[in-house]
Design a protein around this motif. Structure first.
Motif, short mmCIF file in Angstrom:
data_model
loop_
_atom_site.label_atom_id
_atom_site.label_comp_id
_atom_site.label_asym_id
_atom_site.label_seq_id
_atom_site.Cartn_x
_atom_site.Cartn_y
_atom_site.Cartn_z
N PRO A 216 16.60 19.33 -42.12
CA PRO A 216 16.62 20.78 -42.26
C PRO A 216 17.93 21.40 -41.78
CG PRO A 216 14.48 20.07 -41.49
CD PRO A 216 15.35 18.85 -41.52
N GLY A 217 18.38 22.38 -42.53
CA GLY A 217 19.64 23.05 -42.22
C GLY A 217 20.20 23.69 -43.48
N LYS A 233 24.83 27.55 -51.65
CA LYS A 233 24.30 27.04 -50.39
C LYS A 233 22.89 26.52 -50.61
CE LYS A 233 26.98 30.33 -47.62
NZ LYS A 233 26.91 31.48 -46.68
N PHE A 234 22.62 25.38 -49.99
CA PHE A 234 21.29 24.78 -50.06
C PHE A 234 20.68 24.86 -48.67
CE2 PHE A 234 18.52 21.11 -49.41
CZ PHE A 234 17.70 21.16 -50.52
N HIS A 235 19.47 25.42 -48.61
CA HIS A 235 18.81 25.54 -47.31
C HIS A 235 17.48 24.80 -47.34
CE1 HIS A 235 18.29 27.41 -43.33
NE2 HIS A 235 17.00 27.29 -43.62
N GLN A 236 17.32 23.93 -46.38
CA GLN A 236 16.07 23.20 -46.21
C GLN A 236 15.44 23.66 -44.91
OE1 GLN A 236 16.01 19.20 -47.57
NE2 GLN A 236 14.70 18.50 -45.89
N TYR A 237 14.27 24.28 -45.02
CA TYR A 237 13.62 24.87 -43.85
C TYR A 237 12.88 23.83 -43.01
CZ TYR A 237 14.51 29.41 -45.97
OH TYR A 237 15.12 30.52 -46.51
N SER A 238 12.37 22.78 -43.66
CA SER A 238 11.57 21.78 -42.96
C SER A 238 11.75 20.45 -43.66
CB SER A 238 10.09 22.19 -42.96
OG SER A 238 9.57 22.11 -44.29
N ASN A 244 12.55 24.20 -50.00
CA ASN A 244 14.01 24.24 -50.11
C ASN A 244 14.43 25.43 -50.98
OD1 ASN A 244 14.45 21.35 -49.02
ND2 ASN A 244 13.03 21.07 -50.71
N VAL A 245 15.55 26.03 -50.63
CA VAL A 245 16.05 27.17 -51.39
C VAL A 245 17.53 26.95 -51.71
CG1 VAL A 245 16.65 29.62 -51.28
CG2 VAL A 245 14.41 28.86 -50.52
N SER A 265 29.24 20.01 -47.01
CA SER A 265 29.28 20.09 -45.55
C SER A 265 28.06 20.86 -45.05
CB SER A 265 30.57 20.77 -45.08
OG SER A 265 30.62 22.11 -45.55
N ARG A 266 27.78 20.69 -43.78
CA ARG A 266 26.69 21.43 -43.14
C ARG A 266 27.25 22.71 -42.52
NH1 ARG A 266 22.57 19.36 -38.36
NH2 ARG A 266 20.94 20.89 -38.76
N ILE A 267 26.50 23.80 -42.62
CA ILE A 267 26.92 25.10 -42.09
C ILE A 267 26.25 25.32 -40.74
CG2 ILE A 267 26.94 27.59 -42.52
CD1 ILE A 267 26.79 26.98 -45.48
N GLN A 268 26.99 25.86 -39.80
CA GLN A 268 26.41 26.18 -38.51
C GLN A 268 25.33 27.24 -38.63
OE1 GLN A 268 27.17 24.39 -35.80
NE2 GLN A 268 28.52 23.20 -37.14
N VAL A 269 24.44 27.30 -37.65
CA VAL A 269 23.29 28.21 -37.70
C VAL A 269 23.71 29.66 -37.90
CG1 VAL A 269 21.32 29.11 -36.40
CG2 VAL A 269 21.89 26.68 -36.28
N SER A 270 24.79 30.07 -37.25
CA SER A 270 25.22 31.48 -37.35
C SER A 270 25.66 31.85 -38.76
CB SER A 270 26.39 31.73 -36.39
OG SER A 270 27.48 30.88 -36.69
N GLU A 271 25.99 30.84 -39.59
CA GLU A 271 26.43 31.11 -40.95
C GLU A 271 25.34 30.87 -41.97
OE1 GLU A 271 30.35 29.24 -41.84
OE2 GLU A 271 29.93 28.18 -39.99
N SER A 272 24.16 30.49 -41.52
CA SER A 272 23.15 29.99 -42.44
C SER A 272 22.62 31.07 -43.38
CB SER A 272 21.98 29.36 -41.66
OG SER A 272 21.30 30.33 -40.93
N LEU A 273 21.92 30.57 -44.38
CA LEU A 273 21.44 31.42 -45.49
C LEU A 273 20.28 32.28 -45.03
CD1 LEU A 273 21.48 31.90 -48.61
CD2 LEU A 273 19.84 30.03 -48.76
N SER A 274 20.33 33.57 -45.38
CA SER A 274 19.20 34.44 -45.11
C SER A 274 18.49 34.74 -46.42
CB SER A 274 19.69 35.76 -44.49
OG SER A 274 20.58 36.41 -45.36
N VAL A 275 17.17 34.73 -46.38
CA VAL A 275 16.39 34.93 -47.61
C VAL A 275 15.32 35.98 -47.38
CG1 VAL A 275 16.80 32.63 -48.49
CG2 VAL A 275 14.89 33.01 -46.98
#
Length: 275
Positions: A216-217, A233-238, A244-245, A265-275
């Motif tokens: 997840p990330g 950006k690909f976001h995996q919540y769990s 996945n979004v 690459s992986r993005i740090q939490v502060s830059e992560s995708l908001s949905v």
């Protein structure tokens, strides 16, 4: 490239002389590529076919009952990679318990000697036959006695770490996708399916059941559909295969259900995708 699906019942795999690389080749990483390129070079010098023997499914699925085994590269993806590397014939051997019970000497006789194989290329840790009793030492002994050529490719490393499918699989699973190219030779890429179009350009994505996806990330990715390449950006919540979004940077009016996701690459939490 000709793809030939085999079972243990097939008596002869080739009627023409060929040079054959043998291995599972999951991911076709830099170590695999060195082996394949050396085999291809010799085949071209000797003006014979360049062939590869690989296996499907993974032995762990058959011998250890690991029905949930995940791959760096599914068989269709591996076939495409082999073609891109210049393979003339790809033999895909069905790995089942009968094939796994074949004695090493019988494997050599049937798939090397009787099949007009002039030279064999394998990795240093290659094993084969019943309970993996066949190894490179046995191949060397038999090659001298019978008269086929043999090249054993030594261990390839990066920063004193052995390049292996196991290591790359671990890097992907831990989300360290930016390190993968040093071992794989390219960014990690996996098949996925678009299952729902959401608001604000977000897409619900389901990874291929047999592909490895990172933990997840949020990840910078390229999305490929044929010759079309999009960024997002690909976001995996769990760890769920469905939670996945995908958020694309570009507006898309037409989009097929099937796609390939290349992880940059992986993005740090502060830059992560908001949905």
């Amino acid at each position: 490239m000709e793809v030939i699906n085999l079972t243990h019942l097939d008596e002869q795999i080739s009627r023409k002389p060929h040079i054959m690389a043998i291995g599972f080749f999951d991911g076709v990483h830099l170590g695999h590529q060195e082996l394949l390129n050396q085999a291809k070079e010799l085949a071209r010098k000797q003006n014979v076919l360049f062939s590869v023997m690989t296996f499907s499914p993974h032995p762990n699925e058959v011998l250890k009952g690991d029905k949930n085994h995940k791959y760096l590269m599914t068989l269709p993806e591996k076939i495409k990679k082999m073609e891109a590397m210049g393979v003339d014939k790809l033999f895909v051997m069905k790995f089942d318990r009968t094939f796994a019970s074949l004695l090493p000497a019988d494997f050599i006789q049937k798939y090397i000697v009787n099949s007009k194989t002039k030279h064999v290329f394998v990795g240093f840790d290659f094993t084969f036959g019943f309970k993996a009793r066949g190894n490179t030492q046995l191949l060397q002994k038999e090659s001298r006695k019978i008269g086929f050529g043999l090249t054993v490719i030594p261990k390839k490393t990066y920063l004193q770490e052995k390049i292996s499918s196991t290591l790359i699989r671990s890097l992907v699973q831990e989300g360290n996708v930016d390190l993968v190219p040093y071992y794989l030779g390219a960014n990690y890429e996996a098949a996925a399916q678009i299952i729902e179009y959401k608001i604000n350009g977000h897409l619900a994505v389901r990874p291929s059941e047999k592909s490895i996806f990172p933990k997840p990330g949020t990840y910078l990715v390229k999305v490929k559909q044929g010759t079309k390449i999009l960024h997002g950006k690909f976001h995996q919540y769990s760890n769920s295969r469905t939670d996945n979004v995908l958020k694309l940077n570009e507006s898309v009016h037409e989009f097929d259900d099937a796609c390939s996701i290349e992880f940059l690459s992986r993005i740090q939490v502060s830059e992560s995708l908001s949905v």
